[in-house]
Enzyme design. Sequence first.
Site, mmCIF file in Angstrom:
data_model
loop_
_atom_site.group_PDB
_atom_site.id
_atom_site.type_symbol
_atom_site.label_atom_id
_atom_site.label_comp_id
_atom_site.label_asym_id
_atom_site.label_seq_id
_atom_site.Cartn_x
_atom_site.Cartn_y
_atom_site.Cartn_z
ATOM 1 N N ILE A 87 0.952 -1.207 -0.057
ATOM 2 C CA ILE A 87 0.214 -0.078 -0.003
ATOM 3 C C ILE A 87 0.977 1.125 -0.121
ATOM 4 O O ILE A 87 1.867 1.493 0.947
ATOM 5 C CB ILE A 87 -1.157 -0.039 1.225
ATOM 6 N N CYS B 163 -13.581 3.879 -0.890
ATOM 7 C CA CYS B 163 -13.212 2.754 -1.841
ATOM 8 C C CYS B 163 -14.146 1.963 -2.422
ATOM 9 O O CYS B 163 -15.823 2.665 -2.103
ATOM 10 C CB CYS B 163 -12.143 1.911 -0.898
#
Length: 187
Positions: A109, A133
């Site tokens: 990430i 998201c």
Amino acid sequence: MGAEICEKLMCQTIDIEVPTEERSPASAVENREELFVPPLNFSMVDYGVFRSSFPGTANFSFLQTLGLRSIIYLCPESYPEANLEFLNATGVQLYQFGIESCKEPFVSIPEDSIRGALKLVLDEKNHPLLIHCKRGKHRTGCLVGCLRKLQGWCLTSIFDEYQRFAADKARVSDQRFIELFDTSGLE
């Protein structure tokens, strides 16, 4: 008795006229603007900070009740035109951090994206804000988990919250990212 309590508390009684016509569930369905449907995985994170999955048009009336100033969108895909129109009509600022979905354990990430998003979350000028998201599980869970770490939550509580939203799709790589995330410079 009620008047005495009211006088002691320095409040006043307000008479409200209630319409006598009955409202059926069918009339509520016909009158769609009365229905407020939150996006999936919607929850309050902190005062003025919310999380959810990707909001659709059915969620717009609900989102309006939040009085949002900002949305933090964590996916790389373009924001749909209908959503952009909603943001323009309501004056909501969109901040996009294009974080790829990380299903593989060796795909990391991007820490700089999480740091940038956290700076926006910590700035109260952006509140109320919504973090989302696609499903409101992994990328959103990582950002919220890092916020919780910054707030001084223990890892057990952070992972418990993450797992409540991710359910059987919880990723060890996300939890490892949260555990190793360095909060210095954000306080």
